[in-house]
Motif scaffolding. Structure first.
Motif, PDB file in Angstrom:
ATOM      1  N   GLY A   1      30.849  -5.086  -2.997  1.00  0.00           N
ATOM      2  CA  GLY A   1      31.219  -5.848  -1.837  1.00  0.00           C
ATOM      3  C   GLY A   1      30.919  -7.227  -1.929  1.00  0.00           C
ATOM      4  N   GLY A   2      30.700  -8.164  -3.052  1.00  0.00           N
ATOM      5  CA  GLY A   2      30.373  -9.393  -3.229  1.00  0.00           C
ATOM      6  C   GLY A   2      29.130  -9.833  -2.760  1.00  0.00           C
ATOM      7  N   ASN A   3      28.001  -9.092  -2.366  1.00  0.00           N
ATOM      8  CA  ASN A   3      26.872  -9.543  -1.890  1.00  0.00           C
ATOM      9  C   ASN A   3      25.777  -8.893  -2.618  1.00  0.00           C
ATOM     10  N   GLU A   4      26.031  -8.535  -3.836  1.00  0.00           N
ATOM     11  CA  GLU A   4      25.116  -7.598  -4.722  1.00  0.00           C
ATOM     12  C   GLU A   4      23.936  -8.720  -5.004  1.00  0.00           C
ATOM     13  N   TYR A   5      24.065  -9.850  -4.995  1.00  0.00           N
ATOM     14  CA  TYR A   5      23.206 -11.126  -5.310  1.00  0.00           C
ATOM     15  C   TYR A   5      21.726 -10.890  -4.535  1.00  0.00           C
ATOM     16  N   GLU A   6      22.026 -10.347  -3.219  1.00  0.00           N
ATOM     17  CA  GLU A   6      21.082 -10.323  -2.383  1.00  0.00           C
ATOM     18  C   GLU A   6      19.752  -9.307  -2.535  1.00  0.00           C
TER      19      GLU A   6
ATOM     20  N   MET B   1      26.402 -18.290   7.669  1.00  0.00           N
ATOM     21  CA  MET B   1      26.504 -19.603   6.753  1.00  0.00           C
ATOM     22  C   MET B   1      25.765 -19.447   5.064  1.00  0.00           C
ATOM     23  N   ARG B   2      25.050 -18.803   5.278  1.00  0.00           N
ATOM     24  CA  ARG B   2      24.080 -18.417   3.799  1.00  0.00           C
ATOM     25  C   ARG B   2      25.501 -17.601   2.959  1.00  0.00           C
ATOM     26  N   LYS B   3      26.161 -16.753   3.582  1.00  0.00           N
ATOM     27  CA  LYS B   3      27.136 -16.025   2.775  1.00  0.00           C
ATOM     28  C   LYS B   3      28.146 -16.808   2.333  1.00  0.00           C
ATOM     29  N   TRP B   4      28.670 -17.813   2.967  1.00  0.00           N
ATOM     30  CA  TRP B   4      29.760 -18.726   2.514  1.00  0.00           C
ATOM     31  C   TRP B   4      29.153 -19.502   1.387  1.00  0.00           C
ATOM     32  N   ASN B   5      27.752 -19.782   1.483  1.00  0.00           N
ATOM     33  CA  ASN B   5      26.952 -20.756   0.420  1.00  0.00           C
ATOM     34  C   ASN B   5      26.816 -20.069  -0.773  1.00  0.00           C
ATOM     35  N   GLN B   6      26.408 -18.793  -0.711  1.00  0.00           N
ATOM     36  CA  GLN B   6      25.824 -17.921  -1.764  1.00  0.00           C
ATOM     37  C   GLN B   6      26.908 -17.131  -2.343  1.00  0.00           C
ATOM     38  N   ALA B   7      27.778 -16.378  -1.820  1.00  0.00           N
ATOM     39  CA  ALA B   7      28.528 -15.585  -2.219  1.00  0.00           C
ATOM     40  C   ALA B   7      29.247 -15.952  -3.624  1.00  0.00           C
ATOM     41  N   PRO B   8      29.835 -17.194  -3.680  1.00  0.00           N
ATOM     42  CA  PRO B   8      30.335 -17.498  -5.014  1.00  0.00           C
ATOM     43  C   PRO B   8      29.606 -17.409  -6.161  1.00  0.00           C
TER      44      PRO B   8
ATOM     45  N   VAL C   1      17.904 -17.076  -1.899  1.00  0.00           N
ATOM     46  CA  VAL C   1      18.070 -15.805  -1.144  1.00  0.00           C
ATOM     47  C   VAL C   1      16.445 -15.568  -0.747  1.00  0.00           C
ATOM     48  N   THR C   2      16.512 -14.840   0.555  1.00  0.00           N
ATOM     49  CA  THR C   2      15.212 -14.542   1.080  1.00  0.00           C
ATOM     50  C   THR C   2      15.298 -13.007   1.231  1.00  0.00           C
ATOM     51  N   TYR C   3      14.173 -12.526   1.684  1.00  0.00           N
ATOM     52  CA  TYR C   3      14.221 -10.863   1.820  1.00  0.00           C
ATOM     53  C   TYR C   3      13.520 -10.496   3.143  1.00  0.00           C
ATOM     54  N   PRO C   4      14.593 -10.002   4.115  1.00  0.00           N
ATOM     55  CA  PRO C   4      16.035  -9.730   3.955  1.00  0.00           C
ATOM     56  C   PRO C   4      16.786 -11.331   3.851  1.00  0.00           C
ATOM     57  N   ASN C   5      18.038 -11.187   3.562  1.00  0.00           N
ATOM     58  CA  ASN C   5      18.624 -12.629   3.452  1.00  0.00           C
ATOM     59  C   ASN C   5      19.193 -13.215   4.646  1.00  0.00           C
ATOM     60  N   LEU C   6      18.376 -13.329   5.609  1.00  0.00           N
ATOM     61  CA  LEU C   6      18.979 -13.786   6.930  1.00  0.00           C
ATOM     62  C   LEU C   6      17.762 -14.613   7.669  1.00  0.00           C
ATOM     63  N   GLY C   7      17.924 -15.123   8.717  1.00  0.00           N
ATOM     64  CA  GLY C   7      16.891 -16.039   9.295  1.00  0.00           C
ATOM     65  C   GLY C   7      15.628 -15.048   9.360  1.00  0.00           C
ATOM     66  N   TYR C   8      14.290 -15.721   9.141  1.00  0.00           N
ATOM     67  CA  TYR C   8      13.220 -14.828   9.445  1.00  0.00           C
ATOM     68  C   TYR C   8      12.729 -14.113   8.097  1.00  0.00           C
TER      69      TYR C   8
ATOM     70  N   THR D   1      21.031 -27.122   9.721  1.00  0.00           N
ATOM     71  CA  THR D   1      21.509 -28.433   9.706  1.00  0.00           C
ATOM     72  C   THR D   1      22.173 -28.752   8.121  1.00  0.00           C
ATOM     73  N   GLU D   2      21.367 -28.306   7.208  1.00  0.00           N
ATOM     74  CA  GLU D   2      21.958 -28.685   6.084  1.00  0.00           C
ATOM     75  C   GLU D   2      23.457 -27.994   5.396  1.00  0.00           C
ATOM     76  N   LEU D   3      23.227 -26.851   6.047  1.00  0.00           N
ATOM     77  CA  LEU D   3      24.556 -25.842   5.552  1.00  0.00           C
ATOM     78  C   LEU D   3      25.759 -26.679   6.656  1.00  0.00           C
ATOM     79  N   ILE D   4      25.454 -26.803   7.796  1.00  0.00           N
ATOM     80  CA  ILE D   4      26.525 -27.419   8.622  1.00  0.00           C
ATOM     81  C   ILE D   4      26.960 -28.681   7.961  1.00  0.00           C
ATOM     82  N   ASP D   5      26.044 -29.554   7.733  1.00  0.00           N
ATOM     83  CA  ASP D   5      26.673 -30.903   6.886  1.00  0.00           C
ATOM     84  C   ASP D   5      27.519 -30.253   5.623  1.00  0.00           C
ATOM     85  N   MET D   6      26.959 -29.477   4.736  1.00  0.00           N
ATOM     86  CA  MET D   6      28.018 -29.159   3.853  1.00  0.00           C
ATOM     87  C   MET D   6      29.231 -28.618   4.263  1.00  0.00           C
ATOM     88  N   MET D   7      29.342 -27.933   5.245  1.00  0.00           N
ATOM     89  CA  MET D   7      30.588 -27.374   5.694  1.00  0.00           C
ATOM     90  C   MET D   7      31.475 -28.560   6.526  1.00  0.00           C
TER      91      MET D   7
END
Length: 984
Positions: free
Chosen positions: A278-283, A321-328, A547-554, A952-958
């Motif tokens: 699915g393109g998210n195996e890195y998680e 937001m992380r998915k956009w940043n990390q998926a590639p 990447v965090t465990y799980p890969n989302l907030g908290y 904030t950092e990811l919004i700046d990137m976008m």
């Protein structure tokens, strides 16, 4: 002239190559063309790791003869000098729809219930179709083939993308000049499976992910039984599966979790699937690597969100937001971890976007050699065609690309894509580059002529001083056509000129506005220069968020680990006969409760001053539907074959929120769509672990039954599935248990029997090996269910909901059934009209083990307060009330020897509260599971600040991506579905 002769020779070759050698030749004198074609002075990638500088590629009759630095060129060879150019093997896509007719959803009508199949002589479930063959519906699609060749592909592996068992695929060379006789390389190129049912079949089962997984398990068991000659009838589906079991087995997963689920099915049946990811195996890369599966990875990386509106930006989750940043970075992570994978344009709207996506993966760290492997040698290896595809070794098909240079550079031009020795021109490699700035002289006036764009598709801009004129350009076969329109009189001047290698200047014929002829000249002043990207940051890979465990907030940067901790001077609610202990110490060691007492020595343990605070066992929710990807398999009236363990969602944020409410364990129950539901998953809320890591080891076996309105579908307006009445519900139980009794007797007698997962589970109930949690409301049905159980010699473990339990509490106690109920819910539907808030206390006083449960994503966070309500409604003591969310549910789940109380030797699943644990003002400050801290109030505050900073950092990137001209998509809120008993 040279090119025309070469083309003619190739066409002649093609005509002879692509006729069957045994076809009669009755239409004239014919001879076979055995000419060689030699491409010299090229940089040749024989394989991704074998590169020849200034080499020669020699081909004949559609195959590679030799590639090397000193190749002897036969006399009957057409030679082409490719000085400065590169040759690569053409790409291979192992997961395609090319040329195969895809089924379309049938209009109108719903799904058919139960076992009503549309086919005769095939497997009982219509979504199992291994007999399908892509070759039967294959038709070469020249338009699509051109698009794929333009993207660099020479071979595709296509199949019917419909159903759970999808049948066999077909391997096709994208040879537009050939016939099916030669371009079909393999008419059974693999056997294909998925977790998605057919869009054309109306049979309702399965309605869920867990149903699809159960169906696959049973299908393989039935195939084994059939293969042993035990069936008296023919099953064409099973025979097709068995006939094709030696082929490559492909499984469409499309998600990291489903990759693991698919691999489990394969492991259980001795199959190593090739799995579409699915393109998210890195998680979850460690778990993915452990499967040892070869993966097919789509490269449809997400676009950045347009977060320029600060209010709309709030809709976008940190995970998205992380998915956009990390998926590639996914291909890079797979490569670094030694996972074998190929790349596919699957899920892209057009193959034209494929190169851009691959370049992005390279920009994010994927080595070019690995990218080339993933497009050539690896897919060839997956298909078992390593000798004939994916390389330019002798004997391989002459499938290759001619490029202007490094194929993984944006500026590189793909000139030709040869398939089976047949040339396909993508861009004319012999066309002269006329781009640049010229002084254009027309009728005594001088204009500035600026030719830019692509070499074969140039753009033009003509200016008179600073005034821009309307202009058009066409460039073909080294002939230039140009027109300009003057501003003063809107007069059109038309020009045409041959382009020669001898001069950089242009001169030719001019047609004046009045139709008379003249001439023009254009003197070149400077060559064309690619415009530099104004946003330099766009050329570099942005910072990739960890990447965090799980890969989302908290999520955690590192998974929590057990610690040795000494809680000092606290009030301990033991939930045991010791009651509540004041000013007491509790030592946690090696994940267990080691000691309870006063003035304990800490040794090397971390000391927590808990003065004024309260320590309890972790809360246990006996009835929950959080942390699930599905809750009901509604296709049949009995679904004992499905498992909630198959659909545990370890990334549900409600796990973390429940930990914040002091919950450490729960029973994840199937819903109430059918009288006999699915098997439970009993889990610990180990936030950060993958799904299997949450499930109790040596977990007690449970299953969900249901009574009442839901199972007879009163609220669903469904009139096609049995049962429709409460009497029918009873008969479902009688019928299935009688069948299970007969099945078990046959099995115990050692007679041959067809393995039936559903019957196996029901037999476990009869043998006292599996316990029932039964959804119930009305006293008459509760009585009925106990009588059915007693008739077949087993007992109901737990009646859940049971809001009329107070009416039959004495009978429940005599039967041995426990109760999981709500504290004060009533009148939310008709069969709850007689509910009272004294229900729990009355049942408890009759000797029934009673737990207060949630069945709700919100209530689970405040079960401590729900327990307190039994003090008000029924006058229970605080200690007995607290037991209803700790030791009592542990007893109902047969886990009381491990959890549910603070007792030496038990698992260190404990909660430190800021005050009295049943007070609305108290908070869980620390929630531990097996000695590891999975929730900490102070860490939670820090996480909130970290989330804000990362957003904030990811919004700046976008925003930078947008300002640099990047493709964007509108902000969207991802909402996870919330499940209840009734969710379908």
């Amino acid at each position: 002239m040279k090119m025309r002769l070469l083309t003619l020779a190739l066409l002649w070759c093609g005509a002879t190559l692509f006729a069957q050698d045994y076809f009669p030749e009755n239409d004239g004198v014919k001879s076979k063309n055995d000419n060689y074609y030699a491409f010299t002075n090229a940089k040749i990638y024989v394989t991704p790791t074998q590169v020849i500088q200034n080499g020669t590629l020699l081909i004949q009759n559609g195959k590679v003869v030799q590639a090397g630095s000193s190749v002897s060129i036969p006399k009957n060879a057409v030679v082409e000098n490719l000085d400065g150019k590169s040759i690569y093997p053409s790409f291979i896509d192992v997961y395609s729809k090319f040329g195969v007719e895809q089924p379309k959803r049938k209009p109108g009508g719903g799904r058919s219930p139960q076992y009503e199949a549309e086919r005769d002589g095939f497997y009982w479930n219509d979504h199992i179709m291994p007999e399908n063959a892509a070759i039967a519906s294959f038709k070469y699609d020249d338009k699509s083939a051109k698009e794929l060749r333009k993207a660099g592909f020479g071979v595709v592996n296509s199949h019917i993308h419909d159903g759970i068992a999808r049948g066999t695929g077909v391997l096709i060379a994208l040879n537009g000049e050939g016939t099916d006789a030669n371009r079909i390389l393999d008419d059974k190129s693999g056997q294909f499976f998925s977790l998605t049912k057919s869009v054309t079949k109306r049979q309702s089962y399965p309605t869920s992910l867990m149903g699809a997984l159960a169906l696959m398990r049973q299908f393989y068991k039935d195939a084994d039984w059939y293969a042993q000659g035990n069936s008296d009838t023919k099953d064409r589906s099973i025979e097709a599966l068995l006939e094709n079991k030696g082929l490559v087995q492909f499984f469409e997963a499309k998600d990291k979790g489903h990759v693991l689920r698919a691999d489990k099915i394969g492991d259980a049946n001795g199959i190593q699937y090739v799995i579409l990811g699915g393109g998210n195996e890195y998680e979850r890369i460690a778990e993915i690597k452990a499967t040892n599966a070869k993966l097919v990875i789509p490269v449809n990386f997400p676009k950045a969100y347009d977060v320029s509106n600060p209010y709309q930006a709030g809709y976008v989750s940190l995970a998205d937001m992380r998915k956009w940043n990390q998926a590639p970075s996914n291909p890079k992570v797979l490569a670094e971890n030694g996972v074998t994978f190929s790349l596919t344009p699957y899920s892209l709207k057009s193959p034209g976007a494929f190169k851009e996506m691959v370049l992005k993966a390279i920009q994010y760290g994927l080595p070019k050699s690995k990218a080339l492997e993933a497009l050539t040698t690896v897919p060839a290896q997956i298909l078992g065609k390593g000798n004939s595809l994916g390389s330019l070794k002798p004997g391989a098909y002459a499938n290759f690309l001619i490029t202007s240079g490094d194929i993984f550079e944006k500026s590189t031009t793909l000139y030709e894509n040869w398939v089976q020795g047949n040339k396909n021109v993508i861009e004319d490699k012999d066309i002269k580059d006329i781009r640049g700035i010229y002084d254009l002289a027309v009728q005594g006036k001088t204009y500035t002529l600026d030719i830019s764009g692509k070499n074969d598709e140039p753009k033009v801009e003509v200016k008179q001083d600073t005034l821009k004129l309307t202009s058009k350009i066409a460039y073909n076969s080294n002939w230039l056509d140009l027109s300009i329109t003057t501003k003063e009189k809107a007069e059109i001047y038309r020009m045409t000129a041959p382009v020669t290698a001898a001069s950089d200047n242009l001169s030719g014929r001019l047609i004046l506005p009045d139709g008379t002829e003249s001439s023009f000249t254009a003197i070149k002043k400077s060559d064309f220069e690619e415009k530099k990207d104004q946003n330099k940051d766009a050329l570099q890979a942005p910072k990739i968020m960890p990447v965090t465990y799980p890969n989302l907030g908290y999520g955690y940067a590192q998974k929590p680990k057990p610690e040795n901790i000494l809680f000092k001077n606290t009030t301990v609610w033991t939930s045991e006969d010791d009651g509540i202990l004041e000013n007491t110490d509790v030592l946690i060691k090696n994940g267990k409760i080691a000691k309870i007492g006063k003035d304990l020595s800490s040794g090397s343990a971390k000391v927590v001053d808990a003065t004024g605070k309260h320590l309890t066992a972790g809360i246990i929710d006996e009835h929950s539907h959080i942390a699930a990807l599905a809750v009901n398999e509604a296709g049949h009236n009995s679904t004992a074959e499905v498992k909630m363990e198959d659909v545990v969602d370890a990334e549900d944020i409600k796990i973390y929120r429940s930990l914040a409410g002091g919950v450490t364990s729960l029973q994840l129950l199937h819903g109430s769509a059918n009288p006999i539901g699915g098997r439970s998953a009993i889990i610990k809320l180990k936030w950060g672990e993958e799904a299997d890591g949450l499930i109790y080891d040596n977990s007690p076996k449970f299953i969900k039954f249901a009574l009442g309105e839901n199972v007879k579908q009163s609220n669903w307006q469904s009139f096609s599935r049995f049962p429709q009445t409460r009497m029918g519900v009873e008969q479902v139980f009688m019928n299935y248990f009688q069948r299970a009794k007969e099945y078990d007797a046959k099995k115990k007698a050692g007679q041959p029997y067809r393995y039936d997962e559903e019957m196996e589970v029901l037999a476990e109930i009869l043998n006292g090996e599996r316990f029932i949690s039964c959804h119930s409301y009305v006293q008459s049905e509760i009585n009925m269910m106990m009588k059915v159980a007693e008739k077949f010699g087993f007992r109901l473990n737990t009646f859940t909901h049971i809001l009329e339990g107070y009416k039959v509490a004495d009978k429940m106690a005599a039967h041995g059934a426990g109760a999981g109920t709500f504290s004060d819910w009533w009148a939310y539907k008709y069969e709850v009209n007689d509910a009272i808030p004294y229900n729990a206390a009355i049942m408890q006083k009759q000797g029934v083990t009673v737990a207060i449960n949630s069945d709700d994503r919100e209530m689970i966070r405040r079960l401590n307060q729900e327990a307190a309500k039994t003090v008000k409604y029924g006058g229970m003591t605080e200690q007995e009330a607290w037991k209803m969310v700790t030791i009592n549910p542990a007893k109902l789940l047969h886990l009381d020897d491990r959890v549910g109380s603070i007792k030496e030797g038990k698992d260190a699943d404990v909660v430190l509260w800021s005050g009295h644990p049943m007070s609305i003002y108290s908070k869980a400050e620390k929630t531990l599971i097996e000695g590891a801290t999975y929730f900490d109030l102070e860490q939670d505050r820090q996480k909130r600040l970290a989330i804000k900073k990362e957003r904030t950092e990811l919004i700046d990137m976008m925003l930078k991506e947008k300002s640099g001209g990047g493709k964007m998509k509108g902000p969207k809120q991802s909402v996870k579905k919330n499940f209840t008993c009734e969710t379908l």
